[in-house]
Design a protein around this motif. Structure first.
Motif, PDB file in Angstrom:
ATOM      1  N   LYS A  33      -8.705   0.097  -2.122  1.00  0.00           N
ATOM      2  CA  LYS A  33      -7.593  -1.228  -2.120  1.00  0.00           C
ATOM      3  C   LYS A  33      -7.026  -1.306  -0.761  1.00  0.00           C
ATOM      4  CE  LYS A  33      -5.957  -3.288  -6.009  1.00  0.00           C
ATOM      5  NZ  LYS A  33      -6.372  -2.998  -7.522  1.00  0.00           N
ATOM      6  N   THR A  34      -6.701  -0.094   0.077  1.00  0.00           N
ATOM      7  CA  THR A  34      -5.818  -0.212   1.108  1.00  0.00           C
ATOM      8  C   THR A  34      -7.030  -0.675   2.145  1.00  0.00           C
ATOM      9  OG1 THR A  34      -4.827   1.950   0.185  1.00  0.00           O
ATOM     10  CG2 THR A  34      -4.732   1.187   2.624  1.00  0.00           C
TER      11      THR A  34
ATOM     12  N   ASN B 247       0.929  -1.088  -0.113  1.00  0.00           N
ATOM     13  CA  ASN B 247       0.008  -0.115   0.131  1.00  0.00           C
ATOM     14  C   ASN B 247       0.891   1.282   0.026  1.00  0.00           C
ATOM     15  OD1 ASN B 247      -2.448  -1.013   0.120  1.00  0.00           O
ATOM     16  ND2 ASN B 247      -2.091  -1.714   2.042  1.00  0.00           N
TER      17      ASN B 247
END
Lengths: 175, 475
Positions: free
Chosen positions: B213-214, A122
Motif C-alpha cells: 500500500k505504501t 502511511n
C-alpha cells in the motif's frame, strides 16, 4: 484454540515475479493476505492484492485549489484592496502579473499537502517504529504476511500453500 | 510487466542481483570515511572557511568592498546567482521530466543530481542574501503586513516572483528528494550494525516498512510530484530571466530570454552532474551503475541544450539587427567587439562549439573528454551570465557614465565561498546517504540485466530462472 490475533505466517520469497504470481494463487486458495512487503515498488501488485486505487490524488488536487485561491486572495487583496497602487501604469489589480506567484503557491500547497497526506495515511514520521516482518524485505527479499486469526485455514495448510507458491521460507511472527 | 527490447543495452551492467545493489551502494555509507574523502572534505572546509571570512567582511563593511560602481550595479553577485540556479535545474529535470518520459536510465543518477540541485539552489540563495547588502532585512522580500516594513511587496515585480519561485523550487525539490530517500534510509536502518546508526537512520526513515500500500501511494505521489516539478523547474528559470527581460536595458529586454535561459540552465546543470558523477563513480566503484550509456545519454542532452543555447545567441544577434533598434544593435556589437570581447568569445567557444564535439560517438563515450567538456561548459555558462549582465550595463545611456567592472578579492572570495559550501555539502551527502537510489535501481535491474536472454526478459533474472509458466500467467 489459542488466540491467533497478532500471529502471522510470514512467507519469504526470493523474486518479485514469483511473489506476484504467488499472490493470485494464494488468494485463489482462499487465504487472506494481510500485506506484502518489498524492497521496491512492484507494478501490478495492487491489482494482484485487490487494493483499491489510492485517492491521494484527490487530496493533492484539493490542496492545489486551496493554494491557488490563497495566492489570488493574497495578491489581489494586498495589491488592489489594502493598499492600491498603480505600478507601471497598470491597474492595481492586474491578474496576469499575479500568475507566477499564484502558480508557485499552487505547486507549493499541492506538494506539501500531498506529501503530508502521504506521511499521515502511511503512518510515517520520525520516531515511528515499523512492524518489520523480516528485515531483509528492504534489501532483497519479498515478504508476505498472513494473519492467522483472520483465516479459516490452519497454520499447516497455509504454510503448505505458501511453500507451493514458491516461498523460500515460512516463518512465524508474533506482534 | 516490463519487456525490454533485446537491442537495448543493459542499464546496469555486471549482472547485479538485488542484494548486490544493496551491498554496493551501502558500502560507502556504512564504512569508515576513506582517505580520499577525508582529503577532499578537508580541502572543501578550508575553501569554505576562506569564503566565509570574505563573506563576513562583505557583510561587515558593506557592498562597497565589491568592484561595483554606479554604472555596473550588478556583476559577480547576480552572475553567480544565475549560474548556480541554472546548475540547480538538472536534478529536478532528471528526476521529474525523465520520469514522465519513462527514461529508466535516470534511476542511477537522480539521487545525486537532486542533491546537487538542492545544494546549488542554496548557493544561489546565498548570493541573493549577499547582494541585498543588509541580509538582516531579507524578510522585506516577504509579503508581511506594513508594520514590518514599508508597504506590501510588489507582486507585479519579477524580483518578488523570484522569491516565490526559488523558495518553492527549493522546498519542493527537497521534499521530492527526501521522499525518494526514505526507502533507502529504511534499507540502511535494517542493515545497521550499531545502535547509533540504527537510531539515526531509523528516525530519518520515519518507520518505512515497504508495504504494498505504501509503495502504491509512493509511486503515485512520485508521479504527481514529477508532474508538478516539471512546470516548476521551467518556471524558475523563466522568472529568473524575467528579472532581466522585463527591464528596459538593451541586451536584456528580449522575449527570447525564458526559453534561452531554461535551455542554458539544463545545459550547465547536466555538465555539473557529469563532473560530479564521473568522480563519484570512480571513487565509489559504481561503474556498473553509472555506465557509459548513462554518460552518453547525458552528453546527448548536453548537445541538444547546448545547440538550443547556440541558436538563441544567434537569434539574439539577428533580432538586434533586424529590429532596427540602434541601441539594441550597439549592445550586441559592443558585446562581440567591445572591451569585453574576450568574455563574449569565451562564452561562444565554450557553449556553442564545445558541445558540438559530442556528435562524435567516441568523444561522447569518453570519460576524459566528457569531464573536460563539462568543465568547459560550466566556464562558458558562467561567462554567458557575466556577458549578459556586465556588458549590457557597462555602456550606459550616457557615454559620460561608461565604466568597466573589475572584481575585487571579495567578489572572488564570495564566489569561492559558494564552492566551499557546495562541495562540503555534497561530500557530506555522498558519505552519509546512498548516492544511488537503490530501490529504483532494483526496479529496473530485471528489465535491464545483461544476463537476460531477450526472450525471457521480464521473467527470469540471470541464473535464477523462475517458473517459466509465470510469464504466460502475467500476459
Amino acid at each position: 484454540m489459542a488466540d491467533l490475533h497478532g500471529k502471522y505466517l510470514v512467507g519469504v520469497y526470493d523474486d518479485d515475479e514469483v511473489i506476484l504470481h504467488a499472490i493470485s494463487k494464494i488468494r485463489k486458495a482462499g487465504v487472506k493476505i494481510s500485506e506484502v512487503y518489498s524492497p521496491f515498488a512492484i507494478h501490478g501488485m495492487d491489482e494482484a492484492l485487490g487494493h483499491s486505487r489510492t485517492r491521494i490524488g484527490i487530496a493533492a488536487f484539493m490542496f492545489g485549489v486551496t493554494g491557488c485561491i490563497c495566492a489570488l486572495c493574497l495578491t489581489i487583496w494586498t495589491m488592489g484592496i489594502d493598499w492600491p497602487m498603480i505600478v507601471g501604469g497598470k491597474d492595481p489589480i492586474s491578474i496576469p502579473n499575479y500568475i507566477p506567484v499564484t502558480f508557485e503557491l499552487t505547486v507549493l500547497f499541492t506538494a506539501f499537502g500531498m506529501v503530508g497526506t502521504f506521511l499521515v495515511t502511511n503512518n510515517l514520521g520520525p520516531g515511528v517504529n515499523p512492524n518489520m516482518f523480516d528485515p531483509r524485505s528492504t534489501d532483497n527479499k519479498f515478504v508476505m504476511a498472513i494473519e492467522l486469526g483472520k483465516n479459516k485455514l490452519t497454520e499447516e495448510q497455509i504454510s503448505q500453500v505458501l511453500k507451493d507458491s514458491g516461498a523460500e521460507e515460512v516463518n512465524i511472527k508474533q506482534f | 510487466m516490463h519487456v525490454t527490447s533485446s537491442v537495448r543495452p543493459p542499464l546496469i551492467t555486471g549482472g547485479k542481483t538485488y542484494a548486490d545493489v544493496t551491498e554496493d551502494i551501502c558500502r560507502q555509507v556504512e564504512g569508515k570515511p576513506t582517505k580520499e574523502w577525508k582529503i577532499a572534505f578537508t580541502i572543501s572546509v578550508i575553501v569554505l572557511a576562506y569564503g566565509t571570512a570574505c563573506l563576513f567582511w562583505t557583510w561587515w563593511e558593506g557592498l562597497g568592498v565589491w568592484g561595483l560602481n554606479k554604472t555596473v550595479g550588478w556583476a559577480w553577485d547576480i552572475t553567480n546567482f544565475v549560474w548556480w540556479v541554472g546548475i540547480g535545474h538538472a536534478g529536478t529535470l532528471i528526476s521529474a521530466i525523465l520520469l514522465l518520459f519513462r527514461q529508466k536510465w535516470r534511476t542511477s543518477i537522480n539521487r545525486a543530481a537532486e542533491a546537487m540541485t538542492i545544494f546549488a539552489v542554496l548557493c544561489a540563495a546565498s548570493f541573493i542574501l549577499m547582494h541585498m547588502g543588509r541580509p538582516w532585512l531579507a524578510y522585506w522580500a516577504l509579503p508581511l503586513p506594513n508594520a514590518f516594513g514599508s508597504l506590501w511587496v510588489n507582486f507585479n515585480s519579477p524580483l518578488v516572483w523570484d522569491v516565490f519561485a526559488i523558495s518553492t523550487y527549493f522546498s519542493v525539490s527537497l521534499v521530492f528528494w527526501y521522499i525518494g530517500l526514505i526507502p533507502d534510509l529504511a534499507t540502511i536502518r535494517d542493515r545497521a550494525q550499531n545502535k547509533v546508526s540504527r537510531y539515526i537512520y531509523g528516525t530519518l526513515a520515519m518507520g518505512w516498512n515497504g508495504s504494498a500500500k505504501t509503495w502504491a501511494r509512493y509511486e503515485y505521489i512520485s508521479l504527481i510530484l514529477a508532474g508538478l516539478s516539471t512546470p516548476l523547474v521551467l518556471s524558475v528559470h523563466t522568472i529568473v530571466s524575467m528579472d532581466f527581460a522585463t527591464s528596459v536595458i538593451p541586451g536584456w529586454h528580449t522575449t527570447i530570454f525564458p526559453p534561452y535561459f531554461v535551455a542554458g540552465a539544463i545545459f550547465s546543470g547536466f555538465a555539473m552532474v557529469q563532473n560530479l558523477m564521473l568522480i563519484t563513480r570512480v571513487v565509489y566503484r559504481l561503474e556498473d551503475y553509472i555506465t557509459l550509456e548513462h554518460i552518453e545519454s547525458m552528453n546527448k542532452v548536453i548537445t541538444l541544450t547546448g545547440s538550443i543555447v547556440g541558436v538563441a545567441y544567434l537569434t539574439e544577434f539577428f533580432i538586434a539587427w533586424y529590429s532596427g533598434v540602434e541601441y539594441e544593435s550597439y549592445a550586441f556589437i559592443n558585446r562581440a567587439t567591445g572591451p569585453y570581447w574576450w568574455a563574449y568569445w569565451t562564452m561562444m567557444t565554450c557553449n556553442v562549439i564545445s558541445p558540438q564535439l559530442f556528435w562524435s560517438r567516441s568523444i561522447r563515450r569518453s570519460v576524459t573528454w566528457t569531464f573536460f567538456i563539462s568543465v568547459i561548459v560550466n566556464i562558458g555558462m558562467w561567462f554567458e551570465r557575466f556577458v549578459i549582465i556586465v556588458t549590457s550595463l557597462h555602456r550606459d545611456y550616457l557615454p559620460s557614465s561608461w565604466a568597466m567592472f573589475s572584481p575585487t578579492m571579495y567578489d572572488i572570495g564570495d564566489y569561492i565561498f559558494s564552492f566551499g559550501f557546495f562541495f562540503t555539502l555534497f561530500l557530506l551527502f555522498s558519505k552519509y546517504l546512498p548516492v544511488i537510489n537503490m530501490a529504483e535501481v532494483k526496479s529496473v535491474i530485471r528489465s535491464s540485466s545483461e544476463k537476460l536472454p531477450a526472450k525471457v526478459a521480464g521473467v527470469a533474472k540471470g541464473e535464477r530462472v523462475a517458473n517459466p509458466t509465470f510469464n504466460k500467467d502475467a500476459e
